[in-house]
Design a protein around this motif. Structure first.
Motif, PDB file in Angstrom:
ATOM      1  N   UNK A 182       0.840  -1.200   0.000  1.00  0.00           N
ATOM      2  CA  UNK A 182       0.000   0.000   0.000  1.00  0.00           C
ATOM      3  C   UNK A 182       0.879   1.256   0.000  1.00  0.00           C
ATOM      4  N   UNK A 183       1.835   1.305   0.932  1.00  0.00           N
ATOM      5  CA  UNK A 183       2.715   2.473   0.987  1.00  0.00           C
ATOM      6  C   UNK A 183       3.570   2.588  -0.274  1.00  0.00           C
ATOM      7  N   UNK A 184       3.961   1.446  -0.817  1.00  0.00           N
ATOM      8  CA  UNK A 184       4.742   1.467  -2.052  1.00  0.00           C
ATOM      9  C   UNK A 184       3.964   2.079  -3.207  1.00  0.00           C
ATOM     10  N   UNK A 185       2.679   1.765  -3.288  1.00  0.00           N
ATOM     11  CA  UNK A 185       1.848   2.346  -4.349  1.00  0.00           C
ATOM     12  C   UNK A 185       1.730   3.861  -4.170  1.00  0.00           C
ATOM     13  N   UNK A 186       1.565   4.276  -2.928  1.00  0.00           N
ATOM     14  CA  UNK A 186       1.429   5.712  -2.681  1.00  0.00           C
ATOM     15  C   UNK A 186       2.701   6.477  -3.036  1.00  0.00           C
ATOM     16  N   UNK A 187       3.859   5.876  -2.772  1.00  0.00           N
ATOM     17  CA  UNK A 187       5.122   6.566  -3.058  1.00  0.00           C
ATOM     18  C   UNK A 187       5.344   6.789  -4.554  1.00  0.00           C
ATOM     19  N   UNK A 188       4.584   6.085  -5.378  1.00  0.00           N
ATOM     20  CA  UNK A 188       4.676   6.284  -6.826  1.00  0.00           C
ATOM     21  C   UNK A 188       3.868   7.491  -7.296  1.00  0.00           C
ATOM     22  N   UNK A 189       3.026   8.036  -6.417  1.00  0.00           N
ATOM     23  CA  UNK A 189       2.165   9.157  -6.789  1.00  0.00           C
ATOM     24  C   UNK A 189       2.894  10.486  -6.628  1.00  0.00           C
ATOM     25  N   UNK A 190       2.332  11.526  -7.234  1.00  0.00           N
ATOM     26  CA  UNK A 190       2.932  12.859  -7.121  1.00  0.00           C
ATOM     27  C   UNK A 190       2.669  13.449  -5.737  1.00  0.00           C
ATOM     28  N   UNK A 191       3.499  14.411  -5.353  1.00  0.00           N
ATOM     29  CA  UNK A 191       3.309  15.095  -4.079  1.00  0.00           C
ATOM     30  C   UNK A 191       1.944  15.767  -4.021  1.00  0.00           C
ATOM     31  N   UNK A 192       1.518  16.335  -5.160  1.00  0.00           N
ATOM     32  CA  UNK A 192       0.243  17.037  -5.208  1.00  0.00           C
ATOM     33  C   UNK A 192      -0.915  16.080  -4.931  1.00  0.00           C
ATOM     34  N   UNK A 193      -0.847  14.888  -5.517  1.00  0.00           N
ATOM     35  CA  UNK A 193      -1.932  13.930  -5.330  1.00  0.00           C
ATOM     36  C   UNK A 193      -1.961  13.414  -3.899  1.00  0.00           C
ATOM     37  N   UNK A 201       3.772  13.131   1.447  1.00  0.00           N
ATOM     38  CA  UNK A 201       4.814  12.126   1.247  1.00  0.00           C
ATOM     39  C   UNK A 201       5.571  11.793   2.528  1.00  0.00           C
ATOM     40  N   UNK A 202       5.857  12.803   3.350  1.00  0.00           N
ATOM     41  CA  UNK A 202       6.615  12.522   4.577  1.00  0.00           C
ATOM     42  C   UNK A 202       5.820  11.600   5.506  1.00  0.00           C
ATOM     43  N   UNK A 203       4.495  11.714   5.503  1.00  0.00           N
ATOM     44  CA  UNK A 203       3.673  10.845   6.344  1.00  0.00           C
ATOM     45  C   UNK A 203       3.605   9.436   5.767  1.00  0.00           C
ATOM     46  N   UNK A 204       3.644   9.332   4.438  1.00  0.00           N
ATOM     47  CA  UNK A 204       3.693   8.010   3.797  1.00  0.00           C
ATOM     48  C   UNK A 204       4.989   7.305   4.186  1.00  0.00           C
ATOM     49  N   UNK A 205       6.105   8.032   4.099  1.00  0.00           N
ATOM     50  CA  UNK A 205       7.409   7.462   4.450  1.00  0.00           C
ATOM     51  C   UNK A 205       7.434   7.070   5.919  1.00  0.00           C
ATOM     52  N   UNK A 206       6.861   7.934   6.767  1.00  0.00           N
ATOM     53  CA  UNK A 206       6.816   7.636   8.205  1.00  0.00           C
ATOM     54  C   UNK A 206       5.972   6.389   8.471  1.00  0.00           C
ATOM     55  N   UNK A 207       4.873   6.261   7.753  1.00  0.00           N
ATOM     56  CA  UNK A 207       4.032   5.079   7.910  1.00  0.00           C
ATOM     57  C   UNK A 207       4.767   3.815   7.518  1.00  0.00           C
ATOM     58  N   UNK A 208       5.533   3.897   6.458  1.00  0.00           N
ATOM     59  CA  UNK A 208       6.301   2.740   6.017  1.00  0.00           C
ATOM     60  C   UNK A 208       7.405   2.397   7.014  1.00  0.00           C
ATOM     61  N   UNK A 209       8.052   3.417   7.553  1.00  0.00           N
ATOM     62  CA  UNK A 209       9.098   3.180   8.564  1.00  0.00           C
ATOM     63  C   UNK A 209       8.497   2.551   9.830  1.00  0.00           C
ATOM     64  N   UNK A 210       7.338   3.064  10.234  1.00  0.00           N
ATOM     65  CA  UNK A 210       6.666   2.518  11.411  1.00  0.00           C
ATOM     66  C   UNK A 210       6.322   1.046  11.199  1.00  0.00           C
TER      67      UNK A 210
END
Length: 227
Positions: A182-193, A201-210
């Motif tokens: 799920x997080x991998x799919x989100x990281x492929x999206x633009x910052x705007x989306x 994006x920083x929250x996506x990365x944090x979620x993946x790290x968690x």
């Protein structure tokens, strides 16, 4: 041409049905309204409320599939009738039955939204959103949460999708690998989306790290117990 005419007739029919249900509810004739729904299901689809309650949403979709194509107009009409049935059952204090029918209607509307089906009275997503709000006070089944996750992600509500994902992880109903995808799919999206979806994006990365950190803690705990 025939399909479009059928679609327009179904819109008219569902508009009349909803109006009829509202009138009967105002007159406190819920039992009569339930009978009217059963009669329409039988006449239009050779089904009844009791049978629909016994079938899964996957079964209903299979029944509404011809040559590999889902008849979304019919499916939408059935979902609308089930939504009305759930409301009537609630008004009759049949809360358990109302809950089950409402959950099934929610499943159907989410699946219609994922199929990008044309709306009858409202879009499938609008109908699903209303039902999800009504069910907000309940602990929903795993299958419902899984569908909600797919739906929120497909509609770009990434923050809400993550909330459902966290619930599934906490309940042990989702593998960490699936969450990582799920997080991998989100990281492929633009910052705007991502920002528009409530999950920068920083929250996506944090979620993946968690997620990785929790997996490591779980592994260490299992090793400790094994010793």
């Amino acid at each position: 041409m025939f399909q479009r005419d059928y679609f327009m007739r179904m819109i008219q029919q569902m508009t009349e049905v909803v109006g009829q249900m509202m009138a009967l509810r105002q007159e406190k004739k819920q039992e009569e309204a339930l009978l009217a729904i059963d009669e329409l299901l039988s006449r239009q689809f050779r089904l009844n409320g009791k049978l629909l309650r016994s079938l899964s949403d996957e079964d209903i979709i299979r029944m509404m599939t011809v040559r590999g194509v889902v008849e979304t107009t019919n499916l939408h009409a059935i979902a609308l009738l089930m939504k009305e049935e759930a409301q009537l059952l609630e008004e009759l204090d049949e809360t358990d039955q109302s809950y089950l029918v409402r959950v099934k209607a929610l499943h159907l509307f989410i699946r219609l939204a994922l199929l990008e089906a044309e709306p009858l009275l409202r879009t499938p997503s609008e109908e699903a959103g209303e039902l999800a709000a009504k069910l907000g006070e309940y602990e929903l089944p795993q299958a419902t949460k899984a569908l909600l996750l797919l739906w929120h992600e497909a509609e770009g509500r990434y923050d809400q999708a993550e909330n459902v994902l966290d619930e599934l992880l906490m309940d042990g109903l989702m593998a960490p690998e699936q969450a990582d995808e799920f997080y991998g799919r989100l990281l492929l999206l633009t910052d705007e989306k991502l920002f528009a979806g409530g999950l920068p994006r920083d929250e996506v990365i944090e979620g993946q790290r968690r997620l990785v950190g929790n997996a490591a803690i779980k592994q260490q705990t299992e090793l400790f117990r094994a010793e």
